[in-house]
Design an enzyme around this catalytic site. Sequence first.
Site, PDB file in Angstrom:
ATOM      1  N   GLN A   1       0.867  -1.177   0.000  1.00 44.88           N
ATOM      2  CA  GLN A   1       0.000   0.000   0.000  1.00 44.88           C
ATOM      3  C   GLN A   1       0.904   1.228   0.000  1.00 44.88           C
ATOM      4  O   GLN A   1       1.591   1.508   0.984  1.00 44.88           O
ATOM      5  CB  GLN A   1      -0.913  -0.008   1.221  1.00 44.88           C
TER       6      GLN A   1
ATOM      7  N   ALA B   1     -11.919   2.933   3.965  1.00 49.44           N
ATOM      8  CA  ALA B   1     -10.929   2.076   3.326  1.00 49.44           C
ATOM      9  C   ALA B   1     -10.048   2.849   2.353  1.00 49.44           C
ATOM     10  O   ALA B   1     -10.252   4.046   2.102  1.00 49.44           O
ATOM     11  CB  ALA B   1     -11.636   0.930   2.611  1.00 49.44           C
ATOM     12  N   HIS B   2      -9.076   2.139   1.783  1.00 47.47           N
ATOM     13  CA  HIS B   2      -8.093   2.805   0.930  1.00 47.47           C
ATOM     14  C   HIS B   2      -8.723   3.380  -0.343  1.00 47.47           C
ATOM     15  O   HIS B   2      -9.639   2.829  -0.922  1.00 47.47           O
ATOM     16  CB  HIS B   2      -6.921   1.876   0.588  1.00 47.47           C
ATOM     17  N   ASN B   3      -8.186   4.545  -0.717  1.00 44.64           N
ATOM     18  CA  ASN B   3      -8.558   5.274  -1.940  1.00 44.64           C
ATOM     19  C   ASN B   3      -9.950   5.900  -1.890  1.00 44.64           C
ATOM     20  O   ASN B   3     -10.406   6.441  -2.898  1.00 44.64           O
ATOM     21  CB  ASN B   3      -8.480   4.381  -3.183  1.00 44.64           C
TER      22      ASN B   3
END
Length: 341
Positions: A206, A247-249
């Site tokens: 990540q 969460a990511h993004n």
Amino acid sequence: MPDPRFYEDLGPATLSELARLTGGQLLSSERADLAIRSVAPLARADADSIGFFSDKRYVADLKATKAGACFVTQAVAGDVPEGCAAVVVDRPQVAWAAAANRLHRARRFETGVQAVDPTARLEEGVLVSPGVVIGADVQIGRGTRIGPGVVIGPGVTIGRDCEISARAVIGFAMIGDRVRIYAGAVIGEAGFGATVSASGIIDLPQLGRVLLQDNVTLGANCCIDRGAYDDTVVGENTKIDNLVHIAHNVRIGRNCLLAAYTGISGSTIVGDGVSMGGQAGVADHLVIGDGARIGAAAGVMKNVPAGETWGGFPAQPIRQWLRETAWLARMAAGRKSGGVE
């Protein structure tokens, strides 16, 4: 290239080295000595980067990529554009992860140094409580208060007049002015990314950041994951309750309200002025339009148009959900009164 404030550059590596590392076949032997300096998504890659293609939804990105090289399966090797060297592998995402680990590494805390690294820059009026750990090259603005036991990782920037409460953990993040982060919040840990390799499930690197804009409030024990490559963003004046997971993004707009236990899955875009009730859940890669309202415990599985109110599971426009709920209640009551158990 991942932000050097948070990630060490371990490159370059030649294409021939990356092919050996991943067990791949380089189809253009004349490109064997090409120096690759970073990994990147196909849409963001340049001539010094290597990407991967494993999902047909992104075939347009493959055909338009400016990447110097790309991990692909044999079946799509012919679709790689001219100027991009194809490295044929069985599992492109696994190969990309191996290349990422070869070329980049998250910055770490140095062992055996002071709790506040001497390279950290704290403006006048910053208050640091007992037990705080501050990594290398951190910047903290005037008037910010850091509570007991807070950990701030290398390269983090925090603006002025912020309030960071006890035992919050912050890494890979850039934080604006007048941000409040309550006790136990975790910002910038790795997002949930995994894929199946020949030896089992592996974590995907990540390599992104978290951006918190001015006047954001984060409740106790929130978790905001850093981006997989791009950034996770929370817009100005957005207020987030306790125990929320982003969460990511994910990109959240300005002036949003997220109640406790809300969870937003990766790469979803939330517009300005959106409200979400407690325990709302949003699937990945969706768009929640400006001013939308999501009811408590709703399960959002598709895009929500701007200004609409949705509820239920799976979530749908609120009037439709209420009509269906009322109809089910009538049917259940009718069966009971008719003697059907």
